[in-house]
Design a protein around this motif. Structure first.
Motif, PDB file in Angstrom:
ATOM      1  N   PRO A  27       0.818  -1.215   0.000  1.00 10.57           N
ATOM      2  CA  PRO A  27       0.000   0.000   0.000  1.00 10.57           C
ATOM      3  C   PRO A  27       0.855   1.269   0.000  1.00 10.57           C
ATOM      4  O   PRO A  27       1.817   1.380   0.753  1.00 10.57           O
ATOM      5  CB  PRO A  27      -0.810  -0.121   1.297  1.00 10.57           C
ATOM      6  CG  PRO A  27      -0.873  -1.595   1.558  1.00 10.57           C
ATOM      7  CD  PRO A  27       0.460  -2.127   1.092  1.00 10.57           C
ATOM      8  N   LEU A  28       0.469   2.200  -0.858  1.00 16.02           N
ATOM      9  CA  LEU A  28       1.248   3.418  -1.080  1.00 16.02           C
ATOM     10  C   LEU A  28       0.583   4.644  -0.470  1.00 16.02           C
ATOM     11  O   LEU A  28      -0.631   4.698  -0.313  1.00 16.02           O
ATOM     12  CB  LEU A  28       1.426   3.669  -2.580  1.00 16.02           C
ATOM     13  CG  LEU A  28       2.140   2.597  -3.382  1.00 16.02           C
ATOM     14  CD1 LEU A  28       2.141   2.965  -4.872  1.00 16.02           C
ATOM     15  CD2 LEU A  28       3.562   2.372  -2.874  1.00 16.02           C
ATOM     16  N   THR A  29       1.418   5.629  -0.206  1.00 17.95           N
ATOM     17  CA  THR A  29       0.973   6.969   0.148  1.00 17.95           C
ATOM     18  C   THR A  29       1.587   7.914  -0.868  1.00 17.95           C
ATOM     19  O   THR A  29       2.780   7.833  -1.157  1.00 17.95           O
ATOM     20  CB  THR A  29       1.424   7.350   1.565  1.00 17.95           C
ATOM     21  OG1 THR A  29       0.812   6.447   2.487  1.00 17.95           O
ATOM     22  CG2 THR A  29       1.031   8.779   1.909  1.00 17.95           C
ATOM     23  N   VAL A  30       0.763   8.805  -1.415  1.00 24.76           N
ATOM     24  CA  VAL A  30       1.209   9.756  -2.432  1.00 24.76           C
ATOM     25  C   VAL A  30       0.966  11.174  -1.917  1.00 24.76           C
ATOM     26  O   VAL A  30      -0.143  11.490  -1.490  1.00 24.76           O
ATOM     27  CB  VAL A  30       0.455   9.566  -3.764  1.00 24.76           C
ATOM     28  CG1 VAL A  30       0.987  10.524  -4.831  1.00 24.76           C
ATOM     29  CG2 VAL A  30       0.526   8.123  -4.234  1.00 24.76           C
ATOM     30  N   SER A 117       5.665   6.795  -0.854  1.00 22.01           N
ATOM     31  CA  SER A 117       6.279   5.868   0.094  1.00 22.01           C
ATOM     32  C   SER A 117       5.335   4.703   0.334  1.00 22.01           C
ATOM     33  O   SER A 117       4.118   4.857   0.314  1.00 22.01           O
ATOM     34  CB  SER A 117       6.555   6.591   1.420  1.00 22.01           C
ATOM     35  OG  SER A 117       7.173   5.722   2.333  1.00 22.01           O
ATOM     36  N   GLY A 118       5.922   3.545   0.540  1.00 22.47           N
ATOM     37  CA  GLY A 118       5.115   2.362   0.834  1.00 22.47           C
ATOM     38  C   GLY A 118       5.802   1.073   0.433  1.00 22.47           C
ATOM     39  O   GLY A 118       5.660   0.048   1.084  1.00 22.47           O
ATOM     40  N   ASP A 119       6.559   1.101  -0.636  1.00 25.10           N
ATOM     41  CA  ASP A 119       7.268  -0.080  -1.125  1.00 25.10           C
ATOM     42  C   ASP A 119       8.752   0.282  -1.177  1.00 25.10           C
ATOM     43  O   ASP A 119       9.178   1.260  -0.576  1.00 25.10           O
ATOM     44  CB  ASP A 119       6.721  -0.498  -2.498  1.00 25.10           C
ATOM     45  CG  ASP A 119       6.896  -1.994  -2.766  1.00 25.10           C
ATOM     46  OD1 ASP A 119       8.040  -2.403  -3.079  1.00 25.10           O
ATOM     47  OD2 ASP A 119       5.920  -2.753  -2.653  1.00 25.10           O
ATOM     48  N   ALA A 120       9.539  -0.495  -1.903  1.00 26.01           N
ATOM     49  CA  ALA A 120      10.947  -0.146  -2.093  1.00 26.01           C
ATOM     50  C   ALA A 120      11.026   1.181  -2.840  1.00 26.01           C
ATOM     51  O   ALA A 120      10.163   1.490  -3.662  1.00 26.01           O
ATOM     52  CB  ALA A 120      11.652  -1.250  -2.890  1.00 26.01           C
ATOM     53  N   SER A 121      12.047   1.960  -2.555  1.00 34.09           N
ATOM     54  CA  SER A 121      12.162   3.301  -3.139  1.00 34.09           C
ATOM     55  C   SER A 121      12.094   3.295  -4.660  1.00 34.09           C
ATOM     56  O   SER A 121      11.460   4.168  -5.258  1.00 34.09           O
ATOM     57  CB  SER A 121      13.449   3.970  -2.662  1.00 34.09           C
ATOM     58  OG  SER A 121      13.374   4.244  -1.288  1.00 34.09           O
ATOM     59  N   ASP A 122      12.723   2.341  -5.310  1.00 35.69           N
ATOM     60  CA  ASP A 122      12.679   2.278  -6.773  1.00 35.69           C
ATOM     61  C   ASP A 122      11.250   2.064  -7.274  1.00 35.69           C
ATOM     62  O   ASP A 122      10.854   2.615  -8.303  1.00 35.69           O
ATOM     63  CB  ASP A 122      13.584   1.170  -7.307  1.00 35.69           C
ATOM     64  CG  ASP A 122      15.064   1.494  -7.176  1.00 35.69           C
ATOM     65  OD1 ASP A 122      15.411   2.683  -7.020  1.00 35.69           O
ATOM     66  OD2 ASP A 122      15.873   0.551  -7.232  1.00 35.69           O
ATOM     67  N   GLN A 123      10.484   1.257  -6.551  1.00 35.20           N
ATOM     68  CA  GLN A 123       9.086   1.006  -6.921  1.00 35.20           C
ATOM     69  C   GLN A 123       8.234   2.246  -6.673  1.00 35.20           C
ATOM     70  O   GLN A 123       7.355   2.582  -7.469  1.00 35.20           O
ATOM     71  CB  GLN A 123       8.532  -0.197  -6.142  1.00 35.20           C
ATOM     72  CG  GLN A 123       9.267  -1.488  -6.411  1.00 35.20           C
ATOM     73  CD  GLN A 123       8.973  -2.059  -7.786  1.00 35.20           C
ATOM     74  OE1 GLN A 123       8.547  -1.375  -8.712  1.00 35.20           O
ATOM     75  NE2 GLN A 123       9.201  -3.341  -7.940  1.00 35.20           N
ATOM     76  N   ASP A 124       8.496   2.930  -5.550  1.00 38.21           N
ATOM     77  CA  ASP A 124       7.795   4.185  -5.268  1.00 38.21           C
ATOM     78  C   ASP A 124       8.022   5.165  -6.417  1.00 38.21           C
ATOM     79  O   ASP A 124       7.089   5.821  -6.886  1.00 38.21           O
ATOM     80  CB  ASP A 124       8.291   4.805  -3.959  1.00 38.21           C
ATOM     81  CG  ASP A 124       7.973   3.988  -2.723  1.00 38.21           C
ATOM     82  OD1 ASP A 124       7.092   3.106  -2.766  1.00 38.21           O
ATOM     83  OD2 ASP A 124       8.628   4.247  -1.686  1.00 38.21           O
ATOM     84  N   GLU A 125       9.267   5.255  -6.864  1.00 40.18           N
ATOM     85  CA  GLU A 125       9.611   6.159  -7.965  1.00 40.18           C
ATOM     86  C   GLU A 125       8.872   5.780  -9.244  1.00 40.18           C
ATOM     87  O   GLU A 125       8.363   6.655  -9.967  1.00 40.18           O
ATOM     88  CB  GLU A 125      11.118   6.151  -8.199  1.00 40.18           C
ATOM     89  CG  GLU A 125      11.561   7.098  -9.300  1.00 40.18           C
ATOM     90  CD  GLU A 125      13.055   7.015  -9.530  1.00 40.18           C
ATOM     91  OE1 GLU A 125      13.766   7.886  -9.000  1.00 40.18           O
ATOM     92  OE2 GLU A 125      13.506   6.084 -10.235  1.00 40.18           O
TER      93      GLU A 125
END
Length: 141
Positions: A27-30, A117-125
Motif C-alpha cells: 500500500p502506497l501513500t502519495v 512511500s510504501g514499497d521499495a524506493s525504486d518502486q515508489d519512484e
C-alpha cells in the motif's frame, strides 16, 4: 504562471496508485506539493502505515526545495554526505533523500513535486513517474 493544479494532483495520485496495483506493490501513500513546498493533495491507501505521509512528504519536499529528485539527492548523499546533511538541517530535517521524490515540470518550469512511500524506493519512484506522465507533465527523478 504555470502551477500544479488540484486536477493535476488528483490525476497524479490516481495514476500512481493504479501503477502500484498493476505492479502489486505494498500500500502506497502519495503526496503532491506545489512549487513552494505546500501540500496540494495527499492520499494514503488502506493498509499503508500512517508515518508514510511524512516520508512521502519528505521525499517530495527535498525534491522541490533542492531542485533535484530523490535519486539525484541519494547520489549526492553518497558522494557528499555532508552537503545533504547540511541541507537537511537547513530545511528543518524534512528531507528524505531517496528515490520516490520526483520533481514535476510543466515545460521548463518546476511546478511541484511528488513523493511516494510504501514499497521499495525504486518502486515508489516508478509509481510517481507513471502518475506524473498521466497528468501530461514532465518528471525529473
Amino acid at each position: 504562471m504555470a502551477e500544479i493544479t488540484l486536477d493535476h494532483a488528483r490525476t497524479i495520485i490516481s495514476a500512481a496508485l493504479a501503477k502500484g496495483r498493476e505492479l502489486n506493490l505494498k500500500p502506497l501513500t502519495v503526496v503532491v506539493l506545489d512549487a513552494g513546498g505546500a501540500m496540494k493533495a495527499v492520499e494514503r491507501e488502506d493498509g499503508a502505515a500512517p508515518g508514510r505521509i511524512e516520508i512521502a512528504g519528505g521525499k517530495a519536499y527535498g525534491a522541490v526545495m533542492l531542485g533535484m529528485g530523490g535519486r539525484a539527492q541519494m547520489d549526492r548523499a553518497e558522494a557528499q554526505a555532508y552537503f545533504i546533511a547540511a541541507a537537511n538541517g537547513a530545511l528543518g530535517g524534512r528531507m528524505v533523500p531517496v528515490p520516490g521524490g520526483v520533481i514535476v515540470k510543466d515545460g521548463d518550469v518546476t511546478i511541484g513535486a511528488v513523493g511516494i512511500s510504501g514499497d521499495a524506493s525504486d518502486q515508489d519512484e516508478a509509481a510517481a513517474l507513471a502518475g506524473i506522465e498521466a497528468a501530461g507533465l514532465t518528471a525529473v527523478p
